[in-house]
Design a protein around this motif. Structure first.
Motif, PDB file in Angstrom:
ATOM      1  N   TRP A  21       0.838  -1.201   0.000  1.00  0.00           N
ATOM      2  CA  TRP A  21       0.000   0.000   0.000  1.00  0.00           C
ATOM      3  C   TRP A  21       0.873   1.252   0.000  1.00  0.00           C
ATOM      4  N   ASN A  22       1.924   1.280   0.835  1.00  0.00           N
ATOM      5  CA  ASN A  22       2.856   2.410   0.839  1.00  0.00           C
ATOM      6  C   ASN A  22       3.528   2.585  -0.512  1.00  0.00           C
ATOM      7  N   LEU A  23       3.860   1.485  -1.140  1.00  0.00           N
ATOM      8  CA  LEU A  23       4.486   1.527  -2.462  1.00  0.00           C
ATOM      9  C   LEU A  23       3.550   2.161  -3.489  1.00  0.00           C
ATOM     10  N   VAL A  24       2.301   1.746  -3.483  1.00  0.00           N
ATOM     11  CA  VAL A  24       1.320   2.312  -4.416  1.00  0.00           C
ATOM     12  C   VAL A  24       1.172   3.816  -4.182  1.00  0.00           C
ATOM     13  N   LEU A  25       1.062   4.222  -2.924  1.00  0.00           N
ATOM     14  CA  LEU A  25       0.951   5.650  -2.619  1.00  0.00           C
ATOM     15  C   LEU A  25       2.206   6.413  -3.042  1.00  0.00           C
ATOM     16  N   GLY A  26       3.369   5.814  -2.820  1.00  0.00           N
ATOM     17  CA  GLY A  26       4.620   6.454  -3.224  1.00  0.00           C
ATOM     18  C   GLY A  26       4.682   6.693  -4.720  1.00  0.00           C
ATOM     19  N   PHE A  27       4.268   5.693  -5.499  1.00  0.00           N
ATOM     20  CA  PHE A  27       4.275   5.860  -6.950  1.00  0.00           C
ATOM     21  C   PHE A  27       3.254   6.903  -7.400  1.00  0.00           C
ATOM     22  N   ILE A  28       2.108   6.945  -6.749  1.00  0.00           N
ATOM     23  CA  ILE A  28       1.111   7.971  -7.090  1.00  0.00           C
ATOM     24  C   ILE A  28       1.669   9.357  -6.806  1.00  0.00           C
ATOM     25  N   ILE A  29       2.294   9.524  -5.637  1.00  0.00           N
ATOM     26  CA  ILE A  29       2.895  10.819  -5.292  1.00  0.00           C
ATOM     27  C   ILE A  29       3.981  11.175  -6.294  1.00  0.00           C
ATOM     28  N   ALA A  30       4.833  10.202  -6.621  1.00  0.00           N
ATOM     29  CA  ALA A  30       5.929  10.466  -7.557  1.00  0.00           C
ATOM     30  C   ALA A  30       5.391  10.894  -8.919  1.00  0.00           C
ATOM     31  N   LEU A  31       4.383  10.201  -9.406  1.00  0.00           N
ATOM     32  CA  LEU A  31       3.836  10.527 -10.722  1.00  0.00           C
ATOM     33  C   LEU A  31       3.155  11.883 -10.737  1.00  0.00           C
ATOM     34  N   ARG A  32       2.522  12.253  -9.624  1.00  0.00           N
ATOM     35  CA  ARG A  32       1.832  13.539  -9.584  1.00  0.00           C
ATOM     36  C   ARG A  32       2.799  14.704  -9.408  1.00  0.00           C
ATOM     37  N   ARG A  33       4.015  14.432  -8.960  1.00  0.00           N
ATOM     38  CA  ARG A  33       4.973  15.498  -8.681  1.00  0.00           C
ATOM     39  C   ARG A  33       6.105  15.589  -9.703  1.00  0.00           C
ATOM     40  N   VAL A  34       6.010  14.877 -10.787  1.00  0.00           N
ATOM     41  CA  VAL A  34       7.086  14.875 -11.777  1.00  0.00           C
ATOM     42  C   VAL A  34       7.361  16.278 -12.295  1.00  0.00           C
ATOM     43  N   ARG A  35       6.346  17.069 -12.518  1.00  0.00           N
ATOM     44  CA  ARG A  35       6.531  18.403 -13.086  1.00  0.00           C
ATOM     45  C   ARG A  35       6.642  19.501 -12.026  1.00  0.00           C
ATOM     46  N   ASP A  36       6.536  19.146 -10.756  1.00  0.00           N
ATOM     47  CA  ASP A  36       6.676  20.139  -9.688  1.00  0.00           C
ATOM     48  C   ASP A  36       8.140  20.562  -9.545  1.00  0.00           C
ATOM     49  N   PRO A  37       8.361  21.706  -8.884  1.00  0.00           N
ATOM     50  CA  PRO A  37       9.753  22.081  -8.593  1.00  0.00           C
ATOM     51  C   PRO A  37      10.414  20.972  -7.761  1.00  0.00           C
ATOM     52  N   PRO A  38      11.703  20.763  -7.938  1.00  0.00           N
ATOM     53  CA  PRO A  38      12.370  19.678  -7.229  1.00  0.00           C
ATOM     54  C   PRO A  38      12.337  19.863  -5.715  1.00  0.00           C
ATOM     55  N   SER A  39      12.285  18.755  -5.027  1.00  0.00           N
ATOM     56  CA  SER A  39      12.320  18.786  -3.570  1.00  0.00           C
ATOM     57  C   SER A  39      12.962  17.494  -3.078  1.00  0.00           C
ATOM     58  N   LEU A  40      13.446  17.520  -1.858  1.00  0.00           N
ATOM     59  CA  LEU A  40      14.071  16.330  -1.277  1.00  0.00           C
ATOM     60  C   LEU A  40      13.032  15.354  -0.741  1.00  0.00           C
ATOM     61  N   MET A  41      11.761  15.701  -0.831  1.00  0.00           N
ATOM     62  CA  MET A  41      10.700  14.833  -0.347  1.00  0.00           C
ATOM     63  C   MET A  41      10.683  13.486  -1.079  1.00  0.00           C
ATOM     64  N   SER A  42      11.189  13.458  -2.290  1.00  0.00           N
ATOM     65  CA  SER A  42      11.145  12.213  -3.064  1.00  0.00           C
ATOM     66  C   SER A  42      11.905  11.088  -2.370  1.00  0.00           C
ATOM     67  N   TRP A  43      12.891  11.423  -1.539  1.00  0.00           N
ATOM     68  CA  TRP A  43      13.629  10.378  -0.826  1.00  0.00           C
ATOM     69  C   TRP A  43      12.769   9.699   0.229  1.00  0.00           C
ATOM     70  N   ALA A  44      11.693  10.349   0.647  1.00  0.00           N
ATOM     71  CA  ALA A  44      10.847   9.790   1.710  1.00  0.00           C
ATOM     72  C   ALA A  44      10.163   8.502   1.291  1.00  0.00           C
ATOM     73  N   TYR A  45       9.930   8.296   0.016  1.00  0.00           N
ATOM     74  CA  TYR A  45       9.277   7.053  -0.390  1.00  0.00           C
ATOM     75  C   TYR A  45      10.221   6.101  -1.107  1.00  0.00           C
ATOM     76  N   VAL A  46      11.488   6.446  -1.222  1.00  0.00           N
ATOM     77  CA  VAL A  46      12.449   5.508  -1.801  1.00  0.00           C
ATOM     78  C   VAL A  46      12.822   4.440  -0.781  1.00  0.00           C
ATOM     79  N   PHE A  47      13.085   4.824   0.442  1.00  0.00           N
ATOM     80  CA  PHE A  47      13.556   3.878   1.444  1.00  0.00           C
ATOM     81  C   PHE A  47      12.515   2.824   1.817  1.00  0.00           C
ATOM     82  N   PRO A  48      11.230   3.177   1.962  1.00  0.00           N
ATOM     83  CA  PRO A  48      10.247   2.116   2.238  1.00  0.00           C
ATOM     84  C   PRO A  48      10.167   1.069   1.130  1.00  0.00           C
TER      85      PRO A  48
END
Length: 104
Positions: A21-48
């Motif tokens: 479930w966390n993985l699915v949410l992480g991919f949804i967040i990643a896909l929705r933020r591809v065009r956003d300004p860069p942020s370090l938040m992306s590392w938050a769903y890599v480790f899980p």
């Protein structure tokens, strides 16, 4: 602590489901933020995702279910994608910071 194998496998599969479930949410967040300004938040769903891969491997060792080996292969691809995305965002963020500091 000695936990019976069947209980440990039951708990492990439940936790595995939570990680999926966390993985699915992480991919949804990643896909929705591809065009956003860069942020370090992306590392938050890599480790899980990496933890999920390890738990799938342990469950595969205990149960021998082929599903877990297939899932591990798919997670490897996902981890590579998420790490690439996170590194790309980090590089963009550093470049943006360097450009703004040189303007001052």
């Amino acid at each position: 602590m000695d936990v019976p194998t069947k209980v440990a496998i039951g708990i492990g599969i439940s936790l595995f489901g939570f990680e999926v479930w966390n993985l699915v949410l992480g991919f949804i967040i990643a896909l929705r933020r591809v065009r956003d300004p860069p942020s370090l938040m992306s590392w938050a769903y890599v480790f899980p995702v990496g933890i999920s891969m390890f738990s799938a491997f342990m469950l595969y060792q205990e149960t021998g279910f082929p599903f877990f080996s297939w899932f591990i292969a798919a997670l490897n691809l996902g981890v590579v994608g998420l790490y690439s995305f996170s590194v790309m965002n980090t590089v963009r963020l550093v470049r943006r910071g360097l450009k703004s500091s040189q303007r001052r």
